[in-house]
Design a protein around this motif. Structure first.
Motif, PDB file in Angstrom:
ATOM      1  N   SER A 146      17.975  27.505  74.170  1.00 49.86           N
ATOM      2  CA  SER A 146      19.001  26.902  73.509  1.00 49.86           C
ATOM      3  C   SER A 146      18.765  25.518  73.333  1.00 49.86           C
ATOM      4  O   SER A 146      18.827  25.067  72.015  1.00 49.86           O
ATOM      5  CB  SER A 146      20.476  27.150  74.607  1.00 49.86           C
TER       6      SER A 146
ATOM      7  N   PHE B  47      16.832  30.349  62.921  1.00 48.26           N
ATOM      8  CA  PHE B  47      18.227  30.942  63.582  1.00 48.26           C
ATOM      9  C   PHE B  47      18.258  32.261  63.509  1.00 48.26           C
ATOM     10  O   PHE B  47      18.607  32.950  64.387  1.00 48.26           O
ATOM     11  CB  PHE B  47      19.226  30.347  62.343  1.00 48.26           C
ATOM     12  N   LEU B  48      17.505  33.109  62.838  1.00 44.68           N
ATOM     13  CA  LEU B  48      17.342  34.407  62.711  1.00 44.68           C
ATOM     14  C   LEU B  48      16.686  35.026  63.982  1.00 44.68           C
ATOM     15  O   LEU B  48      17.345  35.953  64.414  1.00 44.68           O
ATOM     16  CB  LEU B  48      16.330  35.011  61.486  1.00 44.68           C
TER      17      LEU B  48
ATOM     18  N   GLN C 186      19.360  33.499  67.126  1.00 45.03           N
ATOM     19  CA  GLN C 186      20.818  33.307  67.192  1.00 45.03           C
ATOM     20  C   GLN C 186      21.629  33.268  68.346  1.00 45.03           C
ATOM     21  O   GLN C 186      22.289  32.649  68.828  1.00 45.03           O
ATOM     22  CB  GLN C 186      21.680  34.771  66.409  1.00 45.03           C
ATOM     23  N   ARG C 187      20.962  34.298  69.244  1.00 45.45           N
ATOM     24  CA  ARG C 187      21.596  34.498  70.708  1.00 45.45           C
ATOM     25  C   ARG C 187      21.661  33.087  71.526  1.00 45.45           C
ATOM     26  O   ARG C 187      22.448  32.744  72.089  1.00 45.45           O
ATOM     27  CB  ARG C 187      20.844  35.517  71.645  1.00 45.45           C
TER      28      ARG C 187
ATOM     29  N   PHE D  22      21.384  29.983  70.127  1.00 42.31           N
ATOM     30  CA  PHE D  22      22.217  29.026  69.569  1.00 42.31           C
ATOM     31  C   PHE D  22      23.688  29.270  70.290  1.00 42.31           C
ATOM     32  O   PHE D  22      24.407  28.277  70.473  1.00 42.31           O
ATOM     33  CB  PHE D  22      22.323  29.471  68.304  1.00 42.31           C
ATOM     34  N   VAL D  23      24.250  30.517  70.237  1.00 40.17           N
ATOM     35  CA  VAL D  23      25.385  30.956  70.735  1.00 40.17           C
ATOM     36  C   VAL D  23      25.595  30.535  71.980  1.00 40.17           C
ATOM     37  O   VAL D  23      26.624  29.892  72.448  1.00 40.17           O
ATOM     38  CB  VAL D  23      25.831  32.403  70.280  1.00 40.17           C
TER      39      VAL D  23
ATOM     40  N   ARG E  71      29.705  37.302  62.808  1.00 41.16           N
ATOM     41  CA  ARG E  71      29.491  36.118  63.395  1.00 41.16           C
ATOM     42  C   ARG E  71      28.535  35.091  62.989  1.00 41.16           C
ATOM     43  O   ARG E  71      28.322  34.004  62.908  1.00 41.16           O
ATOM     44  CB  ARG E  71      29.365  36.337  65.032  1.00 41.16           C
ATOM     45  N   THR E  72      27.093  35.814  62.764  1.00 46.75           N
ATOM     46  CA  THR E  72      26.114  34.955  62.369  1.00 46.75           C
ATOM     47  C   THR E  72      26.290  34.195  60.975  1.00 46.75           C
ATOM     48  O   THR E  72      26.228  32.822  60.733  1.00 46.75           O
ATOM     49  CB  THR E  72      24.939  35.898  62.306  1.00 46.75           C
TER      50      THR E  72
ATOM     51  N   PHE F 252      28.483  30.979  61.102  1.00 48.80           N
ATOM     52  CA  PHE F 252      27.919  30.009  61.972  1.00 48.80           C
ATOM     53  C   PHE F 252      26.908  29.301  60.950  1.00 48.80           C
ATOM     54  O   PHE F 252      26.588  28.072  61.267  1.00 48.80           O
ATOM     55  CB  PHE F 252      27.566  30.599  63.416  1.00 48.80           C
ATOM     56  N   PHE F 253      26.379  29.938  60.227  1.00 51.09           N
ATOM     57  CA  PHE F 253      25.053  29.509  59.687  1.00 51.09           C
ATOM     58  C   PHE F 253      25.304  28.107  58.913  1.00 51.09           C
ATOM     59  O   PHE F 253      24.538  27.157  58.992  1.00 51.09           O
ATOM     60  CB  PHE F 253      24.572  30.452  58.726  1.00 51.09           C
TER      61      PHE F 253
END
Lengths: 274, 293
Positions: free
Chosen positions: A195, A256-257, A260-261, A263-264, B107-108, B111-112
């Motif tokens: 993260s 990001f792709l 993602q997990r 980041f969140v 959700r993605t 957020f982008f």
């Protein structure tokens, strides 16, 4: 049952409208980057380019310092991320697993500065950096970004969830604190490290103000700073500018792709950034 | 209290962990914050000669119309940006807080924008807002509005345009915080409310909102600080213009400091920004303490 279906349709309709509103600017960016420059603004709008102008992407490299910018940005982002993760996770261990006097006061000082906007002390910081002859070097941005309180905070939040018994057991087995950090805590904190790495990488990649103030020489420019200068020089080259914008966003989209997990998780566990 | 060898050893080990980060942190954050309070009382220009001028910078600020414009504009931005972003992000979170197919994708998507480059985004939005040929005004004309606003070229509409883009960019971030907050509300509460005959609106009002009290407060605090320091969005989208219609505090500091090289005066303005953010943080600290008791 029937009402349920109707509700569902409505919900999806709402979601699709929301997503379209969110993503429309990105679609515009990508489609304009593939148009001939005269076709960017037309009435009525062309949603799909007549012919796909892939050469826009070659042209932006030829017409600008894109290669230099991307190299600089990548160098900065990787170095800052490495340093932030290393020093941040190391300091967080001191704050969360070693008990000593003054620890909490010191941590409070860290936390307090997260709330202090950089804009309010950028002037004295610039004066200090100039006195040290560090302005106009890539090193200035590394120094600026790598020692943030944010990383310490994020890692500490995570360490607190690791049971103390684990370190106790290791201490009884004769492991030093450095050993515990390296062999037990660090391997357990892979998700937090992921993260922190992603958030740091992205914020360094996107930073505009730091480079704007510190990097005046064109061969030091980052992609954000370079793109901005390109915009002010060729402000009617819409298609080229959009191609440059896509290039500046693409690496972040890829990162990001895949992550993602993380980041969140990073954002919800700290709720602080930006 | 005598210091035992163990305690001393612990302190040494503790500091050795903290030091690599702390050295950088102290030099680049703590020291500048302290120096700020010195520079603000001097006339410091680009040649680095500081002359103590006492409160002269602050008196000048008091009579500086541009400073007041910047402060008012910052308040304008804050007072619209917060409620808008708050309702948009909470709305999104409520919409996405369920197990539907495709929700993860949404959700993605939401957020982008938060993690994409401000330079690229503001340029795209300026194109979309372009008064004559931009898609937004084309659409407005299409639905029958003959004279759509000039957006970033109009002194009245530039701030709303900037606020809109700010909200668009940040709502996905706050949505994540609200989603996390929603997960902490026990499902039994909703069950109980349903048994008592509460309709969805009442469930929202009497279960969801109180359950989100802490999250909402926290979000409002970060949004407030975020709005007061708003800078790159404005610098890139309007450069404070047209005229001074979107000039904000941070940009004024930048303008005075880095464009006009008046470090002393810029530092005095910085102290105002610093003080506002400190007040917000202190307020947050006391509210939290009250809740934790």
């Amino acid at each position: 049952m029937k009402r349920n279906t109707a509700g569902r349709v409505l919900l999806y309709a709402g979601l699709i409208i929301a997503a379209a509103a969110l993503l429309l600017p990105f679609y515009w960016m990508v489609s304009s980057s593939l148009k001939a420059n005269n076709d960017v603004f037309t009435i009525p709008l062309k949603w799909v380019p007549d012919t796909f102008m892939w050469r826009n992407y070659g042209d932006i490299f030829a017409k600008s310092g894109m290669t230099t910018w991307l190299t600089n940005t990548l160098t900065l982002s990787v170095t800052v991320t490495l340093l932030q993760v290393l020093t941040g996770s190391f300091a967080a261990y001191g704050f969360s697993k070693v008990r000593f006097r003054g620890r909490n006061v010191l941590f409070l000082a860290y936390i307090a500065t997260i709330a202090v906007p950089w804009q309010s002390y950028m002037i004295p910081q610039f004066i200090l950096m100039s006195k040290l002859h560090l302005s106009n070097t890539l090193f200035s941005i590394i120094a600026l970004q790598a020692f943030g309180a944010f990383g310490v905070f994020l890692m500490k939040q995570f360490y607190e969830t690791i049971p103390e018994e684990l370190s106790e057991a290791a201490r009884l087995d004769g492991l030093s604190e450095y050993g515990i950090y390296w062999r037990i805590i660090l391997p357990l904190s892979k998700p937090a490290i992921a993260s922190l790495s992603l958030l740091t990488f992205v914020s360094t990649w996107n930073d505009y103000l730091g480079p704007l103030i510190y990097l005046r020489k064109p061969d030091l420019w980052t992609v954000q700073l370079g793109l901005r200068t390109f915009i002010s020089q060729y402000n009617a080259e819409y298609a080229l500018i959009m191609a440059g914008s896509v290039l500046s966003v693409l690496p972040i989209a890829i990162v990001f792709l895949f992550g993602q997990r993380y980041f969140v998780e990073g954002i919800t566990s700290t709720g602080l950034k930006g | 209290m005598a210091t035992t060898p163990l305690k001393r050893r612990n302190a040494l080990v503790g500091w050795s962990f903290i030091l690599p980060n702390f050295a950088g942190f102290a030099a680049l954050t703590l020291a500048p914050v302290i120096v700020l309070f010195y520079v603000a009382f001097t006339s410091w220009n680009v040649f680095g000669k500081a002359r103590w001028t006492g409160t002269a910078n602050f008196i000048r600020m008091w009579h500086d119309a541009s400073f007041w414009t910047a402060l008012t504009n910052t308040l304008y931005y804050t007072s619209l940006h917060i409620p808008l972003t708050l309702s948009a992000s909470l709305g999104l979170a409520l919409l996405l807080n369920r197990s539907l197919r495709g929700v993860a994708f949404f959700r993605t998507a939401a957020f982008f924008p938060y993690i994409t480059s401000m330079v690229a985004l503001t340029y795209v939005w300026n194109m979309l807002f372009s008064p004559d040929y931009g898609p937004i005004n084309s659409f407005l004309r299409f639905i029958g509005i003959a004279n759509p606003p000039g957006w970033t070229t109009s002194a009245d509409w530039s701030m709303p345009a900037v606020i809109f883009v700010g909200t668009w960019r940040e709502m996905g971030y706050y949505m994540l915080l609200f989603l996390a907050g929603l997960q902490t509300i026990p499902a039994q509460l909703y069950e109980a409310a349903r048994v008592d005959g509460a309709n969805p609106w009442q469930r929202f009002l009497f279960v969801t909102l109180p359950g989100l009290r802490h999250t909402t407060f926290f979000v409002v605090v970060i949004m407030t600080i975020g709005s007061f320091k708003v800078f790159d969005l404005i610098l890139l989208m309007t450069e404070g213009g047209p005229g001074q219609s979107t000039l904000v505090l941070s940009q004024y500091i930048y303008q005075k400091g880095f464009v006009e090289n008046q470090f002393g005066y810029a530092s005095a303005v910085s102290i105002v920004l610093f003080a506002i953010c400190c007040l917000v943080t202190i307020f947050q600290y006391f509210v939290n303490r009250r809740w934790n008791d």
